[in-house]
Scaffold this active site. Structure first.
Site, PDB file in Angstrom:
ATOM      1  N   ALA A 179       0.831  -1.217   0.000  1.00  0.00           N
ATOM      2  CA  ALA A 179       0.000   0.000   0.000  1.00  0.00           C
ATOM      3  C   ALA A 179       0.859   1.258   0.000  1.00  0.00           C
ATOM      4  O   ALA A 179       1.918   1.262   0.624  1.00  0.00           O
ATOM      5  CB  ALA A 179      -0.899   0.010   1.236  1.00  0.00           C
TER       6      ALA A 179
ATOM      7  N   CYS B 224      12.659   4.690   0.876  1.00  0.00           N
ATOM      8  CA  CYS B 224      12.791   6.119   0.565  1.00  0.00           C
ATOM      9  C   CYS B 224      13.505   6.804   1.727  1.00  0.00           C
ATOM     10  O   CYS B 224      13.120   7.867   2.182  1.00  0.00           O
ATOM     11  CB  CYS B 224      11.467   6.768   0.203  1.00  0.00           C
ATOM     12  SG  CYS B 224      10.187   6.457   1.377  1.00  0.00           S
TER      13      CYS B 224
HETATM   14  N1  SAM Z   1       5.337  -0.007  -2.044  1.00  0.00           N
HETATM   15  C1  SAM Z   1       4.357   0.992  -1.689  1.00  0.00           C
HETATM   16  C2  SAM Z   1       4.097   1.894  -2.877  1.00  0.00           C
HETATM   17  O1  SAM Z   1       5.008   2.067  -3.684  1.00  0.00           O
HETATM   18  O2  SAM Z   1       2.998   2.402  -3.036  1.00  0.00           O
HETATM   19  C3  SAM Z   1       4.780   1.783  -0.464  1.00  0.00           C
HETATM   20  C4  SAM Z   1       5.035   0.873   0.701  1.00  0.00           C
HETATM   21  S1  SAM Z   1       5.222   1.682   2.244  1.00  0.00           S
HETATM   22  C5  SAM Z   1       6.846   2.239   2.163  1.00  0.00           C
HETATM   23  C6  SAM Z   1       5.363   0.320   3.317  1.00  0.00           C
HETATM   24  C7  SAM Z   1       4.070  -0.463   3.484  1.00  0.00           C
HETATM   25  O3  SAM Z   1       4.385  -1.741   3.976  1.00  0.00           O
HETATM   26  C8  SAM Z   1       3.102   0.139   4.485  1.00  0.00           C
HETATM   27  O4  SAM Z   1       1.838   0.269   3.901  1.00  0.00           O
HETATM   28  C9  SAM Z   1       3.083  -0.856   5.631  1.00  0.00           C
HETATM   29  O5  SAM Z   1       1.830  -0.938   6.268  1.00  0.00           O
HETATM   30  C10 SAM Z   1       3.419  -2.134   4.913  1.00  0.00           C
HETATM   31  N2  SAM Z   1       4.067  -3.174   5.759  1.00  0.00           N
HETATM   32  C11 SAM Z   1       4.981  -2.985   6.740  1.00  0.00           C
HETATM   33  N3  SAM Z   1       5.358  -4.167   7.250  1.00  0.00           N
HETATM   34  C12 SAM Z   1       4.694  -5.120   6.584  1.00  0.00           C
HETATM   35  C13 SAM Z   1       4.669  -6.549   6.653  1.00  0.00           C
HETATM   36  N4  SAM Z   1       5.418  -7.192   7.523  1.00  0.00           N
HETATM   37  N5  SAM Z   1       3.859  -7.214   5.797  1.00  0.00           N
HETATM   38  C14 SAM Z   1       3.079  -6.540   4.900  1.00  0.00           C
HETATM   39  N6  SAM Z   1       3.062  -5.193   4.803  1.00  0.00           N
HETATM   40  C15 SAM Z   1       3.853  -4.497   5.621  1.00  0.00           C
END
Ligand code: SAM
Length: 477
Positions: free
Chosen positions: A227, A350
């Site tokens: 997300a 990032c």
């Molecule tokens: N890749 C996304 C984009 O380009 O739109 C942005 C990702 S954001 C940096 C990190 C996301 O990873 C967050 O929404 C967070 O809730 C999710 N996240 C963190 N730890 C996670 C896990 N163990 N499993 C799945 N999702 C995770």
């Protein structure tokens, strides 16, 4: 009246529980606020931007001393609208609150003039460092549109370099196919192309991971931290209707945004959203997956646009916090490296901090399971070779080939490189020979820690989730 009441609530709770945009968006989704979230955000963020100056004006005009019923957050908002907007209008009917500010209009204006004279500026805008992207990047979503029709519909003049961008112009990126830059003043998010998913606002560096992974049509890949879905939809454009993406997202609210974005991008038949923790997935359930993108939560130190919101920015980058993030990042990438048929894994953040970037790579390269599985850092030739900014060589000291390892990483500096600060690396291996196959039992033990371990590894809880993708997430559009 609702507008100011609700705005003053967000102003008072600034710096708590995530970014302003997220807090307003969530409150709006949960129907806790009545005002249009876009209006709320515009008012609160602009008030925060000018807050130090508005505070001085209020203090010099003795507004709060003279008007006892007026509290500071409300005074900040009302004075903001009176002095710092084009219309100079407080947007409420005739109420005692509005009158309590209006009767001091002359004095407040005089204090504003004094402040401008003191700082030798015509407008206080001149004192504010615009905390915005230097280039607005968008990607043509090839699932729904083709580049030529988008370009003819936008009707902008093509320029040869980013430096030449100004309103009315468009720049075709030389690194990422189907990516374009326009001036941030260009209202692309108000175009029908944006509304119907033909174009997706996505920073250039944020397009690196899918481009680096470069999955082919029909491939099956995983987006481990998906997300709001920028990289998921980019991956979907690569694999096309015959391909498959499993997009993990552990935060339920953010997974809803992901689903919306996937739908808008016309990728619902390609993407399966898995609401859950990626590190709890069983690699043996994904034997067809050949590539993964891991873009986990990070400090977001490469992003901008939130400077005015941060009460204590130094806390976000404390050694302790970076350490926690880095062990979480290590374990989540390690899990990705344990997928039996995976040949390529892209890790990105990032963040501009080595602790979250090269040092995570170093720890993975030193990990016995990762070594045994045959993973290595791909050579520069495999990862946007012409991009000038690479990994930090000094972080790989002690390896026989530090220059080569650093060359296998790409970095982007915030603003200087035309957008957010970023880091990406590609891990690859040739084949899943016995030697090259992953030691699952050990890998799983290592990557499926107990709850306590998860905590001590610093898996960030969703409340404190850094909104590192803030800049890209147009949650209100
Ligand atoms: N890749 C996304 C984009 O380009 O739109 C942005 C990702 S954001 C940096 C990190 C996301 O990873 C967050 O929404 C967070 O809730 C999710 N996240 C963190 N730890 C996670 C896990 N163990 N499993 C799945 N999702 C995770």
């Amino acid at each position: 009246m609702n507008l100011y009441k609700e705005a003053s609530w967000f102003l008072s709770s600034n710096g708590k529980e995530g970014s302003l945009q997220t807090r307003i968006f969530n409150a709006s989704q949960a129907k806790k606020v009545k005002t249009n979230p876009k209006h709320l955000y515009a008012l609160v963020s602009s008030t925060l931007k000018y807050k130090p100056y508005i505070k001085k004006i209020i203090k010099s005009a003795k507004l709060l001393e003279l008007e006892k019923a007026l509290k500071e957050p409300m005074a900040l908002l009302l004075v903001h609208d009176l002095l710092f907007t084009k219309s100079g209008r407080i947007q409420m009917g005739k109420t005692p609150l509005k009158e309590s500010v209006l009767r001091h209009k002359t004095r407040l204006n005089a204090e504003l003039t004094k402040l401008k004279l003191k700082h030798k500026v015509k407008s206080l805008d001149e004192l504010i460092d615009e905390d915005d992207t230097p280039v607005r990047w968008f990607r043509v979503n090839t699932l729904l549109a083709d580049v030529d029709s988008v370009l003819s519909s936008l009707d902008l003049k093509e320029v040869a370099s980013v430096g030449k961008l100004q309103p009315g112009c468009i720049y075709r990126d030389e690194y990422i196919p189907n990516l374009f830059g326009v001036s941030p003043k260009e209202r692309v998010t108000q175009s029908a192309l944006y509304e119907n998913g033909s174009i997706i606002i996505q920073d250039r560096a944020s397009c690196f991971p899918a481009f680096i992974l470069n999955p082919q049509e029909g491939d099956s890949v995983i987006d481990a931290c998906a997300a709001p879905g920028n990289k998921t939809t980019h991956l979907a454009a690569h694999v096309g209707p015959r391909g498959a993406i499993t997009a993990f997202e552990r935060d339920i609210r953010r997974s809803n945004i992901l689903k919306q974005m996937v739908k808008k991008a016309g990728a619902d038949s390609i993407v399966t959203v898995n609401v859950g923790d990626f590190t709890h997935s069983n690699p043996d359930d994904f034997t067809d997956v050949t590539g993964l993108v891991v873009d986990p939560s990070c400090s977001g130190s490469g992003t901008f646009g939130r400077a005015y919101e941060e009460e204590n920015p130094q806390d976000s980058y404390s050694e302790e916090r970076l350490q926690k993030l880095s062990s979480f990042q290590f374990s989540i990438v390690k899990h990705a490296l344990s997928f039996p048929s995976a040949k390529k894994v892209v890790y990105s953040t990032c963040s501009i901090h080595a602790q979250e970037n090269e040092r995570v790579v170093v720890d993975l390269l030193n990990d016995s399971n990762v070594k045994r599985a045959g993973w290595r850092v791909a050579n520069r030739s495999r990862i946007i070779p012409m991009w000038h900014r690479r990994g930090l060589v000094e972080e790989f000291e002690g390896f026989p080939n530090p220059e080569q390892l650093a060359g296998g990483c790409v970095r982007a500096l915030p603003k200087v490189d035309g957008g957010i600060g970023f880091f990406a690396v590609l891990f690859e291996r040739d084949s899943t020979t016995e030697e090259g196959s992953v030691d699952h039992s050990a890998g799983k033990q290592a990557v499926q820690p107990s709850q306590e371990q998860v905590k001590s590894q610093g898996q960030p809880d969703s409340e404190s989730e850094p909104e590192s993708d803030y800049e890209e997430w147009n949650g209100f559009d």
